[in-house]
Design an enzyme around this catalytic site. Sequence first.
Site, short mmCIF file in Angstrom:
data_model
loop_
_atom_site.label_atom_id
_atom_site.label_comp_id
_atom_site.label_asym_id
_atom_site.label_seq_id
_atom_site.Cartn_x
_atom_site.Cartn_y
_atom_site.Cartn_z
N GLY A 1 8.95 -1.19 8.33
CA GLY A 1 8.79 -0.50 9.61
C GLY A 1 10.05 0.12 10.16
O GLY A 1 9.99 1.12 10.88
N GLU A 2 11.19 -0.48 9.89
CA GLU A 2 12.40 -0.06 10.60
C GLU A 2 13.48 0.58 9.73
O GLU A 2 14.26 1.40 10.21
CB GLU A 2 12.98 -1.28 11.35
CG GLU A 2 12.10 -1.64 12.53
CD GLU A 2 12.43 -2.99 13.13
OE1 GLU A 2 12.21 -4.00 12.44
OE2 GLU A 2 12.90 -3.03 14.27
N ASN B 1 0.88 -1.18 0.00
CA ASN B 1 0.00 0.00 0.00
C ASN B 1 0.91 1.22 0.00
O ASN B 1 1.65 1.46 0.96
CB ASN B 1 -0.90 -0.02 1.24
CG ASN B 1 -1.80 1.21 1.34
OD1 ASN B 1 -1.38 2.33 1.06
ND2 ASN B 1 -3.04 1.00 1.75
N LYS C 1 0.52 4.39 0.21
CA LYS C 1 0.30 5.44 1.20
C LYS C 1 0.80 5.02 2.58
O LYS C 1 1.56 5.75 3.22
CB LYS C 1 -1.20 5.79 1.27
CG LYS C 1 -1.50 6.90 2.26
CD LYS C 1 -3.00 7.18 2.36
CE LYS C 1 -3.49 7.88 1.10
NZ LYS C 1 -4.94 8.20 1.19
N THR C 2 0.40 3.84 3.02
CA THR C 2 0.74 3.46 4.39
C THR C 2 2.20 3.01 4.50
O THR C 2 2.83 3.20 5.54
CB THR C 2 -0.21 2.37 4.92
OG1 THR C 2 -0.13 1.23 4.07
CG2 THR C 2 -1.65 2.87 4.94
#
Length: 729
Positions: free
Chosen positions: A693-694, A621, A623-624
Site C-alpha cells: 500500500g505505501e 493478486n 492486478k490489484t
Amino acid sequence: MTTTRPLGEPLNRRDGTEKTTGRARYALDVPHDGLLHGAIVHADVAHARITSIDTTRAEQQPGVVLVMTHLNAPTLKPTARPTLVSLPSWAPGTMVNYLNTDEVFFDGQPVALVVAETLDQAMEAARFVTVTYDELPSRVDMMAEEKHSELVKPAPVGIYTGGKKGDAEAALAAADVTVDATWTTPEHSHNAMEPHGTTAQWDGDALTVWDGAQNLDWTKKHLQKKFDTSRVRVVSPFVGGAFGGKGNVWAQTILAAMAARELGRPVTVALTREGVYRVVGGRTATKQRVALGAGADGRLTAIIHQVWQRKGTMGGGDDQTVSGTADLYAADSILLQQYGVKLDLVPNTSMRAPGEATGVVALESAMDELAIALELDPVELRLRNQPTKNPMRGTAYSHHTLPESMRLGAEKFGWSARTPEPQSMRDGNHYVGWGMAAAVHPAWQFATNLTLTLSADGTLLVRCAFHDMGMATATATAQMAAHLTGIPESSIRIEYGDSDLPIGPGAGGSGQTASIAAALIKAAADLDRQLENLMSNGGRTPAEILTRAGRTSLEVKVGGDTGLGAVRGNVGFMAKLIRDSRKWTKAASGAHFCEVRIDADTGETRVSRWVSVFDIGTVVNHKTATSQLRGGVVMGLGLALSEATLFDPRRGRIMNPSLTEYHVPVHADVPRLEIHVLDDPDPTMPLGILGAGEVGIVGVGAAVANAVHHATGVRVRDLPITLDKVLPN
Ligand code: MOS
C-alpha cells in the site's frame, strides 16, 4: 490438502461491479427512518476561549431540532488512547473533548453542531450561530517555531525516529566529498474521494455507527471509552479511500453519536470537503537536513538526517521520517534525529507512508547530488553502498532485493542511454531529464482473529473485521484462503467491515494482507486437522468428508473473541513481533525511474515516462497489487509537483481547503506508469507477503526532483516543484 494456485492471479476485485455501478452502499448511503442531519460550526481562531455563543437565531430556523455547544452538550469522558492496540506515540485523532470545553485549540475546531431535519436546513442554520472569542497566544508557523522543537526520544519498538552510530559530524568533516543541504516539504491533506461522514444511532445504551473507518477496532474502543458503554458496533463495509486519514476517530463521529443520544434519533454528520481539511489532520510539513560524506571511491562514510516537523497541541504523532535512511545505505557513522514542535493547528495524522514519503525525498535527492559530485552514475552510487545488514540496527535483511530492482528498472527504462550533463537531453523547446530514486517501507503485521466456516455444500465463509477501502482486501483474502484450503476461490465468501466480526487488522501500515495471511494459515491448518478427524467415514473433498460424517458445517476460530480478551490473547503475537524486529529488517522496497519534460518558456513540468520495480514479497493478486503501487506513485506525483495544504502563517487558517486550490494529480498529469514486481516470497513473512500500500509513494518526489535537475540544472529542495522554482536563470 491439495492446493490450487490462485495466489497471484489478476482477478477482478470482488466489489468492482457494485462500486462502478453505484450500488455499493457507503456509510452515509445506508437509509434510516427519522434521520437527522448535523452541520458543524468551526472556530475561526487558532487559540482562544469562547466568551459567548449566540444560538438564538439558529434555533429559530426551519427544521432545526438542536443547537449543541459546550454550554448544553452532554458531558463526555476525556479522550483516551485505545491502549494495547494503539501505537504509543500517536493520539487517536485529536485529544479535544469536543463541545466539552470553552477552549479552542485550532482553527477549524467544532464549536457547535446544528441538527435539523434536512442537511440544507442544518447548513443554513449553522450560519446564524455567532461566537465571540478571547484570543490567546498561538503558534501556527512550523518554520518560525523551530526553536521550540524538542528532540523526539526514539522508542525501542514501533515507529522509528532516530539513532546514532559513530561520530557522523566528524566523519562528515573528514570526508573527501560531501553534500549538506536542507529540504522542506509542506503539509498535505489526504483528499479521499469519500469525505468523512458518520451516522450514529442509539438503542438504549447500545451505539451503532456507520462510519467510513480504517480501523474498526480502534473506532469501537474509542467510542466505548468516550461514551462509557461496552455496547458499540462500527459498520463500514465500503470505504471510499482513506490513506491514513480515517485511521483515527475525528470530530464527525463523536458529534453524530452525541447528538443521536440527545435526540433519540439517528443523526448523520457529514464533513464538507472544507470540513475534512479543517478537522481531520493531514501530513506534517517537514524541514530536513541531509548531509552525506563519501570517499573518492563513492563509499559513504557519514550519513546525517535531521528532521523538524510538528504535531498539534491536542494530539498528532511523529512520522518516522528518518526510517528509510536507517534502512537504505551502509556507512560507518550515522546520525538520525527527529525534532517535533507542538502547534495550535489541527493535529497531524498518518498519511500514506507517514515519514518515508517525505524523508526519502531528502535522502534520495542528496544521493543524486552526491553522485554528481563524485561523477558517478546515480544507480552505481547506490549499488556501491548496499549494506549486508541493517546499518543502524544491525539486523539482517529478510529480503535484500534493491540492487535487483534498480538493475531491472534501469534496463526497462533504458537508463544506459542517459547523458549525465544537465540540459544535455534538451528536445526543442523542452528541457528533458531522467531521474531515479529508491523506495523502502517496513513490513508491519497486526494481530488478527477470524473464523472459517466450511459447509457441506463445499463453500467456505471467512469472517474477519478487516477493511476494504479500495485495495481489494476481500479479493486477496479469498485468494489466500483458496491457496491454503484448496477450496476454489469462487466458493469462498468473505464477511468484513463490521466490528461485530472477529477483530481484524486495521487497514494501515501496508500490513493488512500479511496480517490476514497469518491468521488464515493457522485457521486452515486447524480446519485440515478437523477434517482429518472426520475422514474415517470416507470422502475426498472437504464437502464429501463433511457430508459422510453427517455434518452440515464445520467452524474453526483463530482468536475468535471480539472482546478485549482477544487483545490480551495477542500478547504472544506481540512478543513474536518484537523478537522478530530484533532479528530482521523486513521491508518492501523498489526503484523508480522517470522522465520529465519542462517547457523552456513557462517552466511547466510534465512527467512523461515512468518505470518502477518493486519487491513486495509474494504478489497475492497481480492486478490489484500493481494498482496499489500505481496509486502510490500517482500520490507521489502530487507530492512532487503540486500538493500543499497552505496554513496562513499568522492565523493558522487553511487557505486552500478545496480540490480546486489543492491540486491532486488528475489523469492528464499522469503518464502510463509501468509497474513491475519481483514476486519473490519473503522467507519471514506470512505467505511471503511484505505489503504494497505505501512503498509506491516513497521516493517518487526524489525521482522527479532528480529528473528536474538533470533536465535544467536547477536543484529544487522545496516541494512541491512548481513552475516558479524550475526555470534556469
Ligand atoms: Mo496508512 S498512512 O497506514 O493508511
